[in-house]
Scaffold this motif. Structure first.
Motif, mmCIF file in Angstrom:
data_model
loop_
_atom_site.group_PDB
_atom_site.id
_atom_site.type_symbol
_atom_site.label_atom_id
_atom_site.label_comp_id
_atom_site.label_asym_id
_atom_site.label_seq_id
_atom_site.Cartn_x
_atom_site.Cartn_y
_atom_site.Cartn_z
ATOM 1 N N UNK A 72 58.934 84.640 32.040
ATOM 2 C CA UNK A 72 57.823 85.581 31.972
ATOM 3 C C UNK A 72 56.480 85.060 32.421
ATOM 4 N N UNK A 73 56.416 83.827 32.942
ATOM 5 C CA UNK A 73 55.180 83.332 33.529
ATOM 6 C C UNK A 73 54.202 82.698 32.568
ATOM 7 N N UNK A 74 54.610 82.475 31.317
ATOM 8 C CA UNK A 74 53.735 81.792 30.344
ATOM 9 C C UNK A 74 54.420 80.479 29.949
ATOM 10 N N UNK A 75 54.121 79.980 28.748
ATOM 11 C CA UNK A 75 54.821 78.796 28.258
ATOM 12 C C UNK A 75 56.031 79.141 27.389
ATOM 13 N N UNK A 76 56.412 80.433 27.339
ATOM 14 C CA UNK A 76 57.727 80.758 26.785
ATOM 15 C C UNK A 76 58.780 80.018 27.611
ATOM 16 N N UNK A 77 59.822 79.536 26.941
ATOM 17 C CA UNK A 77 60.847 78.761 27.638
ATOM 18 C C UNK A 77 62.137 79.556 27.763
ATOM 19 N N UNK A 78 62.832 79.445 28.886
ATOM 20 C CA UNK A 78 64.135 80.097 29.029
ATOM 21 C C UNK A 78 65.165 79.430 28.130
ATOM 22 N N UNK A 79 66.039 80.220 27.522
ATOM 23 C CA UNK A 79 66.989 79.664 26.554
ATOM 24 C C UNK A 79 68.271 80.488 26.542
ATOM 25 N N UNK A 80 69.319 79.898 25.985
ATOM 26 C CA UNK A 80 70.619 80.549 25.894
ATOM 27 C C UNK A 80 71.402 79.880 24.772
ATOM 28 N N UNK A 81 72.131 80.675 23.981
ATOM 29 C CA UNK A 81 73.004 80.076 22.977
ATOM 30 C C UNK A 81 74.020 79.189 23.682
ATOM 31 N N UNK A 82 74.318 78.026 23.084
ATOM 32 C CA UNK A 82 75.176 77.061 23.761
ATOM 33 C C UNK A 82 76.577 77.612 24.000
ATOM 34 N N UNK A 83 77.134 78.294 22.997
ATOM 35 C CA UNK A 83 78.463 78.874 23.204
ATOM 36 C C UNK A 83 78.472 79.896 24.323
ATOM 37 N N UNK B 169 42.254 61.869 19.777
ATOM 38 C CA UNK B 169 41.903 62.920 18.827
ATOM 39 C C UNK B 169 41.471 64.203 19.533
ATOM 40 N N UNK B 170 40.622 64.079 20.542
ATOM 41 C CA UNK B 170 40.199 65.266 21.287
ATOM 42 C C UNK B 170 41.385 65.932 21.974
ATOM 43 N N UNK B 171 42.375 65.138 22.311
ATOM 44 C CA UNK B 171 43.575 65.657 22.993
ATOM 45 C C UNK B 171 44.318 66.688 22.144
ATOM 46 N N UNK B 172 44.180 66.608 20.827
ATOM 47 C CA UNK B 172 44.896 67.539 19.952
ATOM 48 C C UNK B 172 44.515 68.988 20.226
ATOM 49 N N UNK B 173 43.264 69.208 20.589
ATOM 50 C CA UNK B 173 42.832 70.584 20.867
ATOM 51 C C UNK B 173 43.556 71.144 22.092
ATOM 52 N N UNK B 174 43.800 70.288 23.071
ATOM 53 C CA UNK B 174 44.508 70.739 24.266
ATOM 54 C C UNK B 174 45.981 71.020 23.974
ATOM 55 N N UNK B 175 46.570 70.258 23.059
ATOM 56 C CA UNK B 175 47.954 70.534 22.669
ATOM 57 C C UNK B 175 48.043 71.837 21.885
ATOM 58 N N UNK B 176 47.046 72.085 21.040
ATOM 59 C CA UNK B 176 47.023 73.355 20.301
ATOM 60 C C UNK B 176 46.898 74.530 21.258
ATOM 61 N N UNK B 177 46.121 74.363 22.333
ATOM 62 C CA UNK B 177 45.946 75.444 23.309
ATOM 63 C C UNK B 177 47.253 75.757 24.021
ATOM 64 N N UNK B 178 48.083 74.728 24.267
ATOM 65 C CA UNK B 178 49.391 74.968 24.893
ATOM 66 C C UNK B 178 50.296 75.726 23.925
ATOM 67 N N UNK B 179 50.358 75.262 22.683
ATOM 68 C CA UNK B 179 51.289 75.839 21.717
ATOM 69 C C UNK B 179 50.885 77.239 21.265
ATOM 70 N N UNK B 180 49.591 77.453 21.053
ATOM 71 C CA UNK B 180 49.138 78.728 20.480
ATOM 72 C C UNK B 180 48.720 79.734 21.541
ATOM 73 N N UNK B 181 47.985 79.253 22.557
ATOM 74 C CA UNK B 181 47.441 80.163 23.561
ATOM 75 C C UNK B 181 48.157 80.076 24.900
ATOM 76 N N UNK B 182 49.099 79.112 25.024
ATOM 77 C CA UNK B 182 49.892 78.919 26.231
ATOM 78 C C UNK B 182 49.013 78.592 27.444
ATOM 79 N N UNK B 183 47.965 77.804 27.194
ATOM 80 C CA UNK B 183 47.041 77.373 28.245
ATOM 81 C C UNK B 183 47.256 75.887 28.499
ATOM 82 N N UNK B 184 47.536 75.533 29.751
ATOM 83 C CA UNK B 184 47.816 74.141 30.114
ATOM 84 C C UNK B 184 46.594 73.537 30.800
ATOM 85 N N UNK B 185 46.052 72.484 30.221
ATOM 86 C CA UNK B 185 44.984 71.716 30.845
ATOM 87 C C UNK B 185 45.641 70.655 31.729
ATOM 88 N N UNK B 186 45.443 70.673 33.054
ATOM 89 C CA UNK B 186 46.148 69.743 33.941
ATOM 90 C C UNK B 186 45.782 68.280 33.721
#
Length: 523
Positions: A393-404, A120-137
């Motif tokens: 860009x150095x955050x948790x944004x992910x590199x992507x490309x249209x498949x075609x 349950x406490x782990x959910x806060x760390x997942x929210x931090x990755x998704x919303x604030x792009x902060x990774x707890x090692x």
């Protein structure tokens, strides 16, 4: 008494209606309702090969009351005492939790050390990755109670049926809150929204029976004495000793691999797989697999694909991995400065997106990092993840490309909407993956496009990188005793040691290691 075994094909509206299904099965068996006391559903799968999808059922028809073992057995864990043999279990993923439960049954006292937080406490760390792009090692999508599977899917399908009792693992999960459907479905799935409660119930069962579970307890050193492992040292400097140690840290605990190597414990580099996540509209996959978009009672459609590629004279397989119908792409990095993606599905699989890992086999010869010895694969994997982070860009944004566009080696001017919460950045994926791996994936996608209409187009996009499909390292062990060949008291276990590939196979391996420890301490 068993009267008849039967396999039937039914329309979904019949197969998923209990009364209609019962009547249809008896009719096909040539029986009237009064001639059978009970119909036990043994297996359920979707058969989409014809013009209309059907549900294939295997059922047993009983003339009298069915045997009690159909509904169990439920597991009773005897309470272990302080003077029982102590077993250290490093990691509270499926391998570690099921090792602990089996220890209890065998009269061993399990002491589970988990670097991450409780479920349950782990959910806060997942929210931090998704919303604030902060990774707890220490607490993220890979680390924490339940391991990588808890918040990244919950699929229970395995081909490792010879490594243990699959039904036993599934019954344990049902006993602790999973839906009984997993005992029947050909591709069982709990769902990432329901699995946390099951994981918590498993932990509570361990503690109630006298075992111990310690969170936020990271192992930093080994108590080695003449190739005998006596225990571990934690980040706080505390020492924990036991008669045996089951190492069940999962495939992303790089610091543990480095610790073993530094302390002279034998480990080996091994092949793994690396690639991307591809994301489609779920309706596209439904149309391709079911020939219709409106599924009705049918689950979100999935797929499994494989193709043999050849680049520069070297053959390597490209295949789908952890396909998530009606799911989401999630950030699975375990340290700042890297980008890793994975997939998950809720129990209802009702997202409008389908995603799957599409990965290529990476052999030791493919890695230009041989100076790292057995850690070569780990460093190769890490380099790709760090490059993906810089490219986006150095955050948790992910590199992507249209498949075609990827198939045409053309950077995408814009990207599609996505389930990946941190967001996407358009890049040339060749710059992240390298030309050889990118070409392998292109060959694979072209073949998959021939197999699934509409698959290999700009209606889909690829997101990088999918790099944690399996461990790049194997920790060797004796095939009979399951003990490390050089270090007494050390039992490498699960995905992190190279002996499993998913929740169920890891759980079965955890049970086997507990049984091996019991055999050793009984001598």
């Amino acid at each position: 008494m068993l009267k008849q075994e039967l396999e039937v094909l039914l329309a979904p509206e019949v197969a998923f209606d209990e009364l209609a299904r019962y009547e249809a099965i008896l009719q096909q068996a040539g029986l009237a309702p009064g001639e059978a006391d009970f119909v036990h559903l043994r297996r359920r799968s979707i058969d989409a090969r014809g013009r209309q999808p059907l549900v294939r059922l295997r059922a047993d028809i009983y003339q009298s009351a069915p045997p009690s073992e159909l509904f169990g057995p439920w597991f009773v864990y005897p309470n272990v005492k302080a003077n029982n043999p102590r077993v250290l279990i490093i990691g509270a993923g499926p391998a570690g939790l099921f090792a602990a439960l089996r220890c209890l049954e065998l009269g061993l006292k399990p002491i589970v050390l988990e670097r991450g937080r409780d479920v349950r406490a782990r959910r806060r760390d997942l929210a931090a990755i998704n919303k604030d792009q902060l990774v707890n090692p220490d607490s993220n999508y890979c680390f924490g109670e339940g391991g990588a599977g808890t918040y990244s899917d919950g699929k229970l399908y395995t081909r490792a049926t010879k490594r243990g009792d699959v039904g036993r693992v599934l019954r344990r999960l049902v006993q602790h809150g999973a839906t009984p459907d997993i005992l029947v479905d050909a591709h069982p799935h709990i769902g990432t929204n329901k699995l946390p409660a099951v994981v918590q119930a498993l932990r509570e069962a361990i503690i109630d029976a006298g075992g111990e579970v310690h969170f936020e307890t990271r192992v930093t050193d080994l108590l080695l004495d003449n190739n005998q492992l006596r225990g571990v040292v934690t980040a706080t400097g505390a020492t924990v000793e036991a008669e045996a140690t089951i190492l069940a840290t999962g495939h992303s605990a790089r610091d543990i691999y480095e610790l073993l190597h530094r302390r002279g414990v034998l480990i080996e580099a091994k092949p793994f797989a690396l690639g991307v996540r591809v994301e489609h509209p779920q309706e596209l996959i439904d149309q391709a697999q079911y020939r219709r978009i409106d599924r009705g009672l049918l689950p979100a459609a999935s797929y499994s694909l494989v193709h043999q590629t050849e680049v520069r004279g070297e053959q390597r397989g490209v295949f789908s991995f952890c396909m998530c119908p009606g799911g989401f792409i999630v950030p699975a990095a375990t340290a700042p400065g890297e980008v890793v993606v994975n997939g998950m599905s809720p129990s209802r699989r009702d997202s409008r997106y389908a995603n799957s890992g599409i990965v290529a086999a990476v052999e030791l010869a493919d890695m230009d990092v041989k100076q790292y010895g057995p850690l070569a694969g780990l460093h190769f994997q890490q380099q790709i993840e760090q490059l993906a982070c810089r490219a986006a860009g150095g955050t948790q944004h992910a590199p992507a490309q249209l498949l075609g566009d990827f198939l045409k080696n053309k950077q995408s001017a814009s990207l599609l909407e996505t389930s990946y919460q941190p967001g996407l950045v358009s890049v040339q994926m060749d710059d992240v993956l390298g030309s050889v791996l990118a070409e392998r994936l292109r060959q694979g996608f072209r073949d998959f496009g021939r197999k699934i209409p509409g698959y290999a187009t700009n209606a889909a996009q690829i997101v990088g990188v999918e790099s944690r499909t399996s461990a790049p390292i194997r920790i060797p062990r004796d095939k009979d005793t399951l003990r490390h060949p050089e270090v007494a008291g050390l039992y490498p276990c699960g995905e992190g040691a190279g002996y499993a590939g998913g929740i169920v196979s890891a759980a079965m391996d955890g049970e086997r290691c507990a049984e091996a420890v019991r055999a050793a301490v009984s001598r």
